[in-house]
Design an enzyme around this catalytic site. Structure first.
Site, PDB file in Angstrom:
ATOM      1  N   PHE A 106       9.414  54.171 -55.573  1.00  0.00           N
ATOM      2  CA  PHE A 106       8.532  53.036 -55.889  1.00  0.00           C
ATOM      3  C   PHE A 106       8.608  52.665 -57.371  1.00  0.00           C
ATOM      4  O   PHE A 106       8.198  51.578 -57.762  1.00  0.00           O
ATOM      5  CB  PHE A 106       7.081  53.364 -55.507  1.00  0.00           C
ATOM      6  CG  PHE A 106       6.342  54.162 -56.543  1.00  0.00           C
ATOM      7  CD1 PHE A 106       6.544  55.520 -56.672  1.00  0.00           C
ATOM      8  CD2 PHE A 106       5.452  53.539 -57.411  1.00  0.00           C
ATOM      9  CE1 PHE A 106       5.878  56.247 -57.645  1.00  0.00           C
ATOM     10  CE2 PHE A 106       4.777  54.264 -58.378  1.00  0.00           C
ATOM     11  CZ  PHE A 106       4.993  55.623 -58.498  1.00  0.00           C
ATOM     12  N   LYS A 107       9.153  53.551 -58.182  1.00  0.00           N
ATOM     13  CA  LYS A 107       9.244  53.246 -59.615  1.00  0.00           C
ATOM     14  C   LYS A 107      10.143  52.046 -59.900  1.00  0.00           C
ATOM     15  O   LYS A 107      10.107  51.497 -60.989  1.00  0.00           O
ATOM     16  CB  LYS A 107       9.687  54.488 -60.384  1.00  0.00           C
ATOM     17  CG  LYS A 107       8.590  55.551 -60.410  1.00  0.00           C
ATOM     18  CD  LYS A 107       8.913  56.708 -61.320  1.00  0.00           C
ATOM     19  CE  LYS A 107       7.727  57.643 -61.466  1.00  0.00           C
ATOM     20  NZ  LYS A 107       7.478  58.459 -60.250  1.00  0.00           N
ATOM     21  N   ASP A 108      10.942  51.626 -58.912  1.00  0.00           N
ATOM     22  CA  ASP A 108      11.740  50.412 -59.090  1.00  0.00           C
ATOM     23  C   ASP A 108      10.864  49.192 -59.384  1.00  0.00           C
ATOM     24  O   ASP A 108      11.267  48.317 -60.146  1.00  0.00           O
ATOM     25  CB  ASP A 108      12.555  50.125 -57.814  1.00  0.00           C
ATOM     26  CG  ASP A 108      13.782  51.029 -57.711  1.00  0.00           C
ATOM     27  OD1 ASP A 108      14.343  51.388 -58.760  1.00  0.00           O
ATOM     28  OD2 ASP A 108      14.171  51.360 -56.583  1.00  0.00           O
TER      29      ASP A 108
END
Ligand SMILES: *Cc1c(COP(=O)(O)O)cnc(C)c1O
Length: 436
Positions: A106-108
């Protein structure tokens, strides 16, 4: 929109300044001076919008006039170029998959948005921006892929030798272009110490325009609100209008963004903060005492945080009414054995493979629903990474079923490019100065 520091509420900086500084001098965190509520017309019809449309609307609401509409739209559409589907596992149990971006975590969302914002604010003729980032695994990959090919930027990633998974290492070391990886003979803490020291080194700061890409940057937080709205939109489409979110938490940026979305008017009934044995926040929610502790290594290593850096933002959001905080959020924590049991249960009952962080969020949702089940409230747990990033966690029978996406198989064919360095600052500094 202007920003203040949580340590000094009378400070005012522009969005651009908040993004490039990352952290105020007083070591607080930047917060928007106001958090405008989205209009009801948008919220009531949100099921009509796509993820990029929602992202643009929400970004504009919080950023105000900092970036002209057409430019902001271009940034948002370029950054949020993948889906975040809500998948039903059973009645009132849904998983929000946040790993369909290039680094499979999810860090994208945060890294891609932040990199494009930084690039946008870099003016013509300005010095190249040098981004230093220490990673224990997931952050480096997201930041590398977020900045890959972004003009006038260069990223230097420091990762601890032998302490990241094979896929994570491939994501860090096979990019080329404006990304370089340093394999440090030390721990994650050593990597972080090198980065911190670089920021205080006069010679390096003279020579380079250094900035950090860590998770406290406000430009990483804002885009994480988008998928909460989009998840609600997907449920509304199915006639569901009441929702609770269970968020696997480490530095508390993800759940912090959820609370920001709630402040902007997203109707969320309840939040669950799910942690591993690094349970500083669940303990606080139970006892009222906030007691940071040294972090403990677990299977869900992206959440091995004993003193969550974004917690001050959450405390700040609720500074007028601390009771509202403990009413809105419940904390749960689980050890590695419970994490493995949860992975097994999810596999056996739903034929679904959860990463260890995701499994903890599921378990917390299940425990909450055991005591607080309401037929008209959908429970959504956030899935923060693709299971293939943690191959060593699974028993053989489950590991064999994990599908490795094509993009990851391609990575394995690429040549690893990294410089091996010790953990001493002089060697690191020499490398930076010698490789302009
Ligand atoms: C970073 C990370 C987390 C923790 O998110 P926070 O925003 O730090 O709370 C959870 N799961 C995965 C897979 C991560 O990479």
């Amino acid at each position: 929109m202007q920003y203040y520091s949580t340590n000094n509420p009378s400070t005012r900086v522009s969005f651009k300044e908040a993004v490039f500084n990352s952290m105020p001098q007083d070591k607080g965190l930047y917060m928007p001076v106001s958090i405008p509520r989205l209009d009801d017309k948008f919220l009531n019809n949100i099921d009509q919008y796509t993820l990029p449309e929602i992202a643009f609307h929400v970004a504009k609401n919080i950023l105000g006039n900092d970036i002209p509409d057409a430019d902001l739209k271009a940034i948002v559409y370029d950054a949020i170029s993948f889906l975040a589907p809500v998948v039903k596992l059973e009645d009132n149990v849904f998983v929000l998959e946040l790993w369909h971006g290039p680094s499979l975590a999810f860090k994208d969302f945060g890294a891609r948005f932040m990199s494009r914002i930084m690039s946008y604010f870099l003016e013509k003729g300005e010095k190249q921006l040098d981004v230093l980032v220490a990673t224990s695994g997931d952050t480096g990959g997201a930041v590398a892929l977020g900045f890959l090919g972004v003009p006038n930027t260069r990223v230097t990633i420091l990762y601890p030798k032998g302490k990241v998974s094979d896929i994570q290492e491939q994501q860090l070391t096979t990019n080329g272009q404006n990304i370089r990886a340093l394999e440090i003979d030390g721990t994650f803490d050593d990597c972080q110490a090198l980065v911190k020291q670089a920021f205080t080194d006069a010679e390096l700061n003279e020579k380079f325009r250094l900035t950090s890409a860590n998770s406290i940057n406000i430009a990483r937080l804002i885009p994480q609100t988008f998928y909460y709205f989009n998840a609600y939109a997907q449920l509304l489409k199915q006639g569901i209008s009441k929702v609770i979110f269970s968020v696997p938490s480490g530095n508390f940026g993800n759940i912090g963004a959820g609370l920001l979305a709630w402040k902007m008017g997203l109707p969320v009934e309840h939040f669950i903060a799910a942690t591993n044995v690094n349970d500083t926040v669940p303990e606080f929610l139970k006892t009222g005492v906030y007691q940071p502790k040294p972090s403990v290594a677990t299977l869900s290593n992206a959440m091995d945080v004993g003193n969550p850096s974004n917690w001050v933002r959450i405390a700040d959001l609720f500074k007028a009414d601390a009771n509202a905080l403990t009413t809105l959020i419940t904390g749960y924590s689980y050890n590695d054995e419970q994490t493995l049991e949860a992975i097994k249960f999810i596999n056996d009952n739903y034929n679904y493979i959860a990463c260890p962080h995701t499994a903890i969020a599921w378990q917390a949702l299940r425990d909450w629903q055991q005591d607080n089940y309401k037929a008209d409230v959908a429970g959504v747990f956030l899935s923060t990474a693709h299971p293939c990033k943690f191959p060593d966690v699974y028993p053989e029978s489950i590991a064999a079923k994990v599908e490795v996406p094509e993009q990851v198989k391609e990575l394995a064919k690429k040549e690893k490019q990294s410089a091996a360095l010790g953990k001493d600052f002089e060697g690191f500094k020499e490398f930076l100065l010698g490789n302009e």
